[in-house]
Design a protein around this motif. Structure first.
Motif, PDB file in Angstrom:
ATOM      1  N   ASP A 384       0.866  -1.182   0.000  1.00  0.00           N
ATOM      2  CA  ASP A 384       0.000   0.000   0.000  1.00  0.00           C
ATOM      3  C   ASP A 384       0.898   1.226   0.000  1.00  0.00           C
ATOM      4  O   ASP A 384       1.349   1.671   1.062  1.00  0.00           O
ATOM      5  CB  ASP A 384      -0.911   0.006   1.225  1.00  0.00           C
ATOM      6  CG  ASP A 384      -1.857   1.211   1.245  1.00  0.00           C
ATOM      7  OD1 ASP A 384      -1.816   2.020   0.288  1.00  0.00           O
ATOM      8  OD2 ASP A 384      -2.627   1.343   2.217  1.00  0.00           O
ATOM      9  N   PRO A 385       1.186   1.802  -1.169  1.00  0.00           N
ATOM     10  CA  PRO A 385       2.118   2.932  -1.267  1.00  0.00           C
ATOM     11  C   PRO A 385       1.742   4.128  -0.402  1.00  0.00           C
ATOM     12  O   PRO A 385       2.602   4.914  -0.033  1.00  0.00           O
ATOM     13  CB  PRO A 385       2.069   3.292  -2.759  1.00  0.00           C
ATOM     14  CG  PRO A 385       1.652   2.034  -3.438  1.00  0.00           C
ATOM     15  CD  PRO A 385       0.695   1.372  -2.484  1.00  0.00           C
ATOM     16  N   ASN A 386       0.465   4.259  -0.079  1.00  0.00           N
ATOM     17  CA  ASN A 386       0.029   5.392   0.731  1.00  0.00           C
ATOM     18  C   ASN A 386       0.164   5.148   2.233  1.00  0.00           C
ATOM     19  O   ASN A 386      -0.103   6.041   3.038  1.00  0.00           O
ATOM     20  CB  ASN A 386      -1.425   5.735   0.405  1.00  0.00           C
ATOM     21  CG  ASN A 386      -1.595   6.218  -1.025  1.00  0.00           C
ATOM     22  OD1 ASN A 386      -0.758   6.942  -1.534  1.00  0.00           O
ATOM     23  ND2 ASN A 386      -2.681   5.806  -1.663  1.00  0.00           N
ATOM     24  N   SER A 387       0.582   3.938   2.614  1.00  0.00           N
ATOM     25  CA  SER A 387       0.618   3.597   4.036  1.00  0.00           C
ATOM     26  C   SER A 387       1.921   3.993   4.717  1.00  0.00           C
ATOM     27  O   SER A 387       1.987   4.033   5.949  1.00  0.00           O
ATOM     28  CB  SER A 387       0.397   2.089   4.219  1.00  0.00           C
ATOM     29  OG  SER A 387       1.490   1.353   3.665  1.00  0.00           O
ATOM     30  N   VAL A 388       2.959   4.272   3.943  1.00  0.00           N
ATOM     31  CA  VAL A 388       4.267   4.607   4.503  1.00  0.00           C
ATOM     32  C   VAL A 388       4.798   5.864   3.809  1.00  0.00           C
ATOM     33  O   VAL A 388       4.923   5.878   2.582  1.00  0.00           O
ATOM     34  CB  VAL A 388       5.270   3.463   4.317  1.00  0.00           C
ATOM     35  CG1 VAL A 388       6.626   3.827   4.936  1.00  0.00           C
ATOM     36  CG2 VAL A 388       4.740   2.174   4.932  1.00  0.00           C
ATOM     37  N   PRO A 389       5.124   6.909   4.549  1.00  0.00           N
ATOM     38  CA  PRO A 389       5.687   8.117   3.923  1.00  0.00           C
ATOM     39  C   PRO A 389       7.027   7.801   3.252  1.00  0.00           C
ATOM     40  O   PRO A 389       7.940   7.261   3.882  1.00  0.00           O
ATOM     41  CB  PRO A 389       5.880   9.082   5.105  1.00  0.00           C
ATOM     42  CG  PRO A 389       4.970   8.574   6.174  1.00  0.00           C
ATOM     43  CD  PRO A 389       4.926   7.096   6.009  1.00  0.00           C
ATOM     44  N   LYS A 390       7.151   8.145   1.993  1.00  0.00           N
ATOM     45  CA  LYS A 390       8.343   7.784   1.227  1.00  0.00           C
ATOM     46  C   LYS A 390       9.607   8.417   1.794  1.00  0.00           C
ATOM     47  O   LYS A 390      10.673   7.795   1.801  1.00  0.00           O
ATOM     48  CB  LYS A 390       8.152   8.194  -0.240  1.00  0.00           C
ATOM     49  CG  LYS A 390       7.060   7.427  -0.962  1.00  0.00           C
ATOM     50  CD  LYS A 390       6.916   7.894  -2.404  1.00  0.00           C
ATOM     51  CE  LYS A 390       5.800   7.143  -3.107  1.00  0.00           C
ATOM     52  NZ  LYS A 390       5.617   7.627  -4.515  1.00  0.00           N
ATOM     53  N   ASP A 391       9.509   9.651   2.255  1.00  0.00           N
ATOM     54  CA  ASP A 391      10.706  10.328   2.757  1.00  0.00           C
ATOM     55  C   ASP A 391      11.249   9.657   4.008  1.00  0.00           C
ATOM     56  O   ASP A 391      12.463   9.575   4.209  1.00  0.00           O
ATOM     57  CB  ASP A 391      10.400  11.800   3.039  1.00  0.00           C
ATOM     58  CG  ASP A 391      10.155  12.596   1.770  1.00  0.00           C
ATOM     59  OD1 ASP A 391      10.755  12.249   0.732  1.00  0.00           O
ATOM     60  OD2 ASP A 391       9.371  13.559   1.805  1.00  0.00           O
ATOM     61  N   TRP A 392      10.375   9.179   4.862  1.00  0.00           N
ATOM     62  CA  TRP A 392      10.822   8.495   6.075  1.00  0.00           C
ATOM     63  C   TRP A 392      11.503   7.180   5.709  1.00  0.00           C
ATOM     64  O   TRP A 392      12.492   6.799   6.326  1.00  0.00           O
ATOM     65  CB  TRP A 392       9.647   8.265   7.012  1.00  0.00           C
ATOM     66  CG  TRP A 392       9.343   9.440   7.882  1.00  0.00           C
ATOM     67  CD1 TRP A 392       9.653   9.588   9.197  1.00  0.00           C
ATOM     68  CD2 TRP A 392       8.682  10.648   7.493  1.00  0.00           C
ATOM     69  NE1 TRP A 392       9.225  10.813   9.669  1.00  0.00           N
ATOM     70  CE2 TRP A 392       8.621  11.486   8.642  1.00  0.00           C
ATOM     71  CE3 TRP A 392       8.132  11.114   6.297  1.00  0.00           C
ATOM     72  CZ2 TRP A 392       8.046  12.749   8.615  1.00  0.00           C
ATOM     73  CZ3 TRP A 392       7.553  12.368   6.266  1.00  0.00           C
ATOM     74  CH2 TRP A 392       7.509  13.167   7.418  1.00  0.00           C
ATOM     75  N   LEU A 393      10.952   6.496   4.724  1.00  0.00           N
ATOM     76  CA  LEU A 393      11.560   5.246   4.272  1.00  0.00           C
ATOM     77  C   LEU A 393      12.952   5.509   3.707  1.00  0.00           C
ATOM     78  O   LEU A 393      13.914   4.794   4.017  1.00  0.00           O
ATOM     79  CB  LEU A 393      10.659   4.590   3.221  1.00  0.00           C
ATOM     80  CG  LEU A 393      11.017   3.172   2.766  1.00  0.00           C
ATOM     81  CD1 LEU A 393      11.046   2.215   3.945  1.00  0.00           C
ATOM     82  CD2 LEU A 393      10.009   2.694   1.720  1.00  0.00           C
ATOM     83  N   SER A 394      13.084   6.545   2.902  1.00  0.00           N
ATOM     84  CA  SER A 394      14.386   6.905   2.345  1.00  0.00           C
ATOM     85  C   SER A 394      15.362   7.302   3.441  1.00  0.00           C
ATOM     86  O   SER A 394      16.542   6.923   3.416  1.00  0.00           O
ATOM     87  CB  SER A 394      14.229   8.062   1.342  1.00  0.00           C
ATOM     88  OG  SER A 394      13.428   7.693   0.248  1.00  0.00           O
TER      89      SER A 394
END
Length: 475
Positions: A384-394
């Protein structure tokens, strides 16, 4: 409008609507079906507060309207849309009943109730179609015109056009202020926020909005004055105390910040809102860098409140954050116990639990489990791409790469994230440059963090990044 992520603010953001004008929603274009005078009075009061972005107060009036007339469908839908007292299942039930009851009222009530239900449930296309239909049915309603134009999702140019066509509609300026700031037009943002105060000077939120923009601009005395003004107006507006706490914390006045946040706690409308301010109290200790015992106690207090609220997800997040504190203090046993408690607290662990789990393991140099937490977070994002903020993952991946001797690889990932606004990303870039021996580049990135005044005390990554940047640039 404050930008901190409370449930109420998030709900309104999903709605893509601005609070309804009491005048526009109670004129001849919308005939209320309720024949109960108390219900009608409470509904109109709720509309007034909703108009002025005092959502908690609005919710209390909508609830009173429903209590006075249980068959008042539109009031029930609006209560369900913004209430922090309902879990998702209860909210869905209340929304459905409200629409069913509205179907026995007027046509306009039914269309509006259905529109708010679909928006609250995140059905954007259906909600937009219904709001546009409502706008055609009630063409004099400026709220509906604004919503039909796109609401919060309207591009900046379209918002400017709307304000030109509706120059006395206050909430248009609220949106314009934030959009202008994000768009790089700081003078325009300040002017729009100030204009909203001129239009409705006795409402607390316009002062809070102007104060927040002033804070971001680094104008701390002026921001403090308007935050304080918001605390004196009706209805009570505890978010202004949170704003005062941010300004104090940005100036290193941590005890004063906690005093303000305790005032916010005392003035909270709901247990959920109270928990949000307790989270921010913990954030002041993080930004301050301790003392560790006080930070641990504040997190334990927040855990107890979350449990009392029946909020399993917040309980899980607080335990995972506590684990990072314990890991940083070298207490591996306590950290592992807190991580286990975090996973056990909620059947559906939010992304934050994996993020802080990875950070806790990283602080203990346990890179295998840290990598497993990162992998789990990536899997959650892939599902679910909307479930995790991309910047935090990066930022998390960048941290692990830098910490394991691969700062150049970290920079590739980090520089593809939000390098303009996300202080976590900026600080991780600085750390990678420092590991490569790029002293001037590291200092420049940390200086950008220090010059960013959009503090969010509820966001541990935000406050931790600021603490690390200050330490790295300390003379």
């Amino acid at each position: 409008m404050r930008t901190r992520c409370t449930r109420i603010i998030a709900a309104v953001a999903v709605l893509s609507v601005v609070p309804i004008s009491a005048r526009s929603q109670t004129d001849a274009s919308l005939k209320l079906s309720t024949t109960n005078p108390a219900a009608a009075t409470e509904f109109r009061a709720g509309m007034g507060d909703f108009q002025n972005v005092s959502f908690e107060s609005a919710g209390s009036h909508f609830k009173a309207a429903v209590d006075a007339d249980p068959n008042f469908g539109l009031a029930r839908v609006l209560y369900a849309a913004i209430s922090a007292a309902l879990n998702p299942a209860q909210q869905a039930t209340e929304l459905s009943r409200g629409v069913a009851d509205a179907a026995r009222g007027t046509n306009n009530e039914l269309v509006l109730a259905a529109a708010y239900r679909e928006a609250t449930l995140g059905h954007g296309d259906a909600a937009t179609a219904l709001f546009r239909a409502a706008s055609q049915l009630m063409p004099s309603d400026e709220l509906l015109a604004w919503t039909a134009a796109g609401g919060f999702g309207t591009p900046l140019a379209a918002t400017r056009e709307f304000v030109t066509r509706h120059p006395t509609y206050p909430l248009g300026y609220n949106t314009l202020a934030y959009q202008s700031w994000v768009g790089g037009d700081k003078p325009g943002a300040l002017a729009a926020a100030k204009r909203q105060i001129e239009l409705i000077p006795t409402a607390p939120n316009p002062h809070d909005t102007y104060a927040e923009i002033l804070q971001w601009n680094g104008s701390f005395p002026e921001a403090t004055a308007h935050y304080k003004a918001a605390t004196t107006l009706s209805p009570k507006f505890p978010e202004a105390y949170a704003g005062l706490a941010e300004v104090a914390a940005l100036q290193g006045q941590y005890d004063q910040a906690r005093t303000y946040l305790n005032q916010a706690v005392a003035n909270s409308w709901t247990p959920a809102q109270r928990l949000g301010y307790m989270r921010q109290i913990a954030g002041t200790y993080v930004l301050q860098g301790g003392p560790p015992n006080a930070l641990t106690k504040s997190l334990e207090d927040a855990i107890a409140q979350a449990k009392a609220n029946g909020d399993a997800q917040s309980t899980a997040v607080f335990y995972s954050q506590l684990a990072t504190v314990q890991a940083n203090a070298g207490d591996a046993n306590a950290a592992h116990q807190s991580l286990a408690m975090a996973k056990a607290a909620s059947a559906d662990a939010p992304w934050n639990v994996y993020y802080y789990g990875a950070m806790a393991h990283g602080l203990m140099k346990h890179w295998a489990p840290a990598g497993q937490e990162l992998a789990a977070l990536k899997a959650k994002a892939a599902a679910d791409p909307n479930s995790v903020p991309k910047d935090w993952l990066s930022a998390l991946e960048g941290y692990q790469l830098t910490s394991q001797g691969r700062p150049a690889d970290a920079l590739v990932i980090l520089t593809a994230a939000d390098t303009a606004n996300n202080v976590l990303v900026m600080n991780r870039i600085a750390e990678a440059h420092a590991a490569l021996g790029h002293t001037s580049e590291a200092a420049a990135w940390n200086s950008r963090v220090n010059a960013n005044y959009a503090l969010n005390l509820a966001d541990f990554t935000n406050v931790n990044s600021r603490r690390r940047a200050k330490l790295a640039t300390k003379p």
